[in-house]
Design a protein around this motif. Sequence first.
Motif, PDB file in Angstrom:
ATOM      1  N   HIS A 252       0.740  -1.234  -0.013  1.00 45.72           N
ATOM      2  CA  HIS A 252       0.227   0.065  -0.090  1.00 45.72           C
ATOM      3  C   HIS A 252       0.916   1.293   0.142  1.00 45.72           C
ATOM      4  CE1 HIS A 252      -3.651  -2.067   0.356  1.00 45.72           C
ATOM      5  NE2 HIS A 252      -3.369  -2.696   1.454  1.00 45.72           N
TER       6      HIS A 252
ATOM      7  N   PHE B 198       1.484   4.231  -2.922  1.00 45.28           N
ATOM      8  CA  PHE B 198       1.063   5.488  -2.757  1.00 45.28           C
ATOM      9  C   PHE B 198       2.193   6.205  -3.391  1.00 45.28           C
ATOM     10  CE2 PHE B 198       1.331   9.159   0.000  1.00 45.28           C
ATOM     11  CZ  PHE B 198       0.128   9.730  -0.317  1.00 45.28           C
TER      12      PHE B 198
ATOM     13  N   ASP C 143       2.667   5.992  -7.123  1.00 47.29           N
ATOM     14  CA  ASP C 143       1.426   6.631  -7.785  1.00 47.29           C
ATOM     15  C   ASP C 143       1.738   8.247  -7.923  1.00 47.29           C
ATOM     16  OD1 ASP C 143       0.286   4.355  -8.666  1.00 47.29           O
ATOM     17  OD2 ASP C 143      -1.288   4.439  -7.318  1.00 47.29           O
ATOM     18  N   CYS C 144       2.040   8.706  -6.733  1.00 42.91           N
ATOM     19  CA  CYS C 144       2.262  10.135  -6.862  1.00 42.91           C
ATOM     20  C   CYS C 144       3.458  10.602  -7.586  1.00 42.91           C
ATOM     21  CB  CYS C 144       2.456  10.656  -5.009  1.00 42.91           C
ATOM     22  SG  CYS C 144       1.268  10.188  -3.807  1.00 42.91           S
TER      23      CYS C 144
ATOM     24  N   LEU D 248      -3.501  14.711  -3.246  1.00 40.78           N
ATOM     25  CA  LEU D 248      -3.107  13.854  -2.160  1.00 40.78           C
ATOM     26  C   LEU D 248      -4.030  14.024  -1.006  1.00 40.78           C
ATOM     27  CD1 LEU D 248       0.687  14.639  -2.450  1.00 40.78           C
ATOM     28  CD2 LEU D 248      -0.576  12.656  -3.455  1.00 40.78           C
TER      29      LEU D 248
ATOM     30  N   GLU E 131      -6.666  11.426  -1.617  1.00 38.49           N
ATOM     31  CA  GLU E 131      -6.432  10.172  -1.202  1.00 38.49           C
ATOM     32  C   GLU E 131      -6.012   9.674   0.093  1.00 38.49           C
ATOM     33  OE1 GLU E 131      -3.284   6.788  -3.278  1.00 38.49           O
ATOM     34  OE2 GLU E 131      -3.283   8.583  -4.163  1.00 38.49           O
TER      35      GLU E 131
ATOM     36  N   THR F 180      -9.421   9.212   1.605  1.00 43.73           N
ATOM     37  CA  THR F 180      -9.959   8.027   1.359  1.00 43.73           C
ATOM     38  C   THR F 180      -9.337   6.894   2.351  1.00 43.73           C
ATOM     39  OG1 THR F 180     -10.515   8.710  -0.889  1.00 43.73           O
ATOM     40  CG2 THR F 180     -10.461   6.257  -0.331  1.00 43.73           C
ATOM     41  N   HIS F 181      -8.085   7.024   2.332  1.00 44.96           N
ATOM     42  CA  HIS F 181      -7.353   5.999   3.029  1.00 44.96           C
ATOM     43  C   HIS F 181      -7.585   6.084   4.821  1.00 44.96           C
ATOM     44  CE1 HIS F 181      -3.757   4.961   5.581  1.00 44.96           C
ATOM     45  NE2 HIS F 181      -3.596   3.988   4.747  1.00 44.96           N
TER      46      HIS F 181
ATOM     47  N   TYR G  65       1.922   7.939   5.208  1.00 48.56           N
ATOM     48  CA  TYR G  65       1.594   8.514   4.009  1.00 48.56           C
ATOM     49  C   TYR G  65       1.515  10.108   4.118  1.00 48.56           C
ATOM     50  CZ  TYR G  65      -0.426   3.795   3.510  1.00 48.56           C
ATOM     51  OH  TYR G  65      -0.394   2.456   3.181  1.00 48.56           O
TER      52      TYR G  65
ATOM     53  N   LYS H 258       3.603  12.541   1.552  1.00 50.24           N
ATOM     54  CA  LYS H 258       2.833  13.807   1.116  1.00 50.24           C
ATOM     55  C   LYS H 258       3.722  14.998   1.302  1.00 50.24           C
ATOM     56  CE  LYS H 258      -0.524  17.097   2.034  1.00 50.24           C
ATOM     57  NZ  LYS H 258      -1.673  17.518   2.827  1.00 50.24           N
TER      58      LYS H 258
END
Length: 284
Positions: free
Chosen positions: A121, A125, A128-129, A147, A150, A153-154, A238, A242
């Motif tokens: 996961h 992430f 994808d970023c 971001l 996302e 959602t996470h 995460y 970011k």
Amino acid sequence: MLPIVGSLVVIASVLGGFVLSHGQIMALWQPYELLVIGGAAFGGFLIANPMKVVKAVFSSVISVLKGPHYKKQSYLEILGLMYELLSTARKSGMMSLETHIEDPAASTIFSKYPSIAKDHHLLEFITDCLRMIVSGNMSPHELEPLLDLELETHHHEAEAPAHALTRVSDSLPGFGIVAAVLGIVITMGAIGGDIAAVGEHVAAALVGTFLGILLAYGFVGPLAIAVETVAKADSKAYECVKMALVANLHGYNPNIAVEFARKSLTIDMRPSFSEFEAHLKGAK
């Protein structure tokens, strides 16, 4: 360890106080009351939640016993990975990251951080970023809301088990009342018989109410809070990624961008500046 210690304290305090008040501890042993309360609560839990959440609840309970998935060493590796990726992009251009993000298993950078490479996961992430940045030529003002969406959602998915357990906790006192009412129905049928038997039935009915409240506020409710706490702690990984990416897009060099990410971590999990420097030297 703390959840186990806390549970033992709850049990010892409740049962200890009851026994010291000259209560008969076996009077609290009402397995059929537990069957009514526990079975009804579990059935309601299955009705209310999809299988994905049901499975996540059980794995989340285990994670509470183990503690957060990401420890200080994990954040050292995350910060080190982001520093290497951003440094490579600064020296050779963002397009130089394309081969790394398209095939992380063959990447010379990701291979230095096997724990992150195995974390599906988090790896997805990060890649994808970076893929959006490499292919989309995105500005910080464009990337940050994406971001944030996302991450929202996470967080929602990660905290779903805690919300499910909270609903179970809220229902337990009600199911305790259901068990008590059933006990009173049995008591009504015993009226006119042995007075001792009537007393036992009344005691069993009251134990149903007691168990529903105790399970809700002594065990399931606190467990739901613990699951939510672990989920929030793990989400910092995460947010750390970011912060590094957004700071880099704002024009900060890799050292400063990673420092933004480091500062986003909680004190207990945040590596010190010297620890991070020593980690980078060791990686090199």
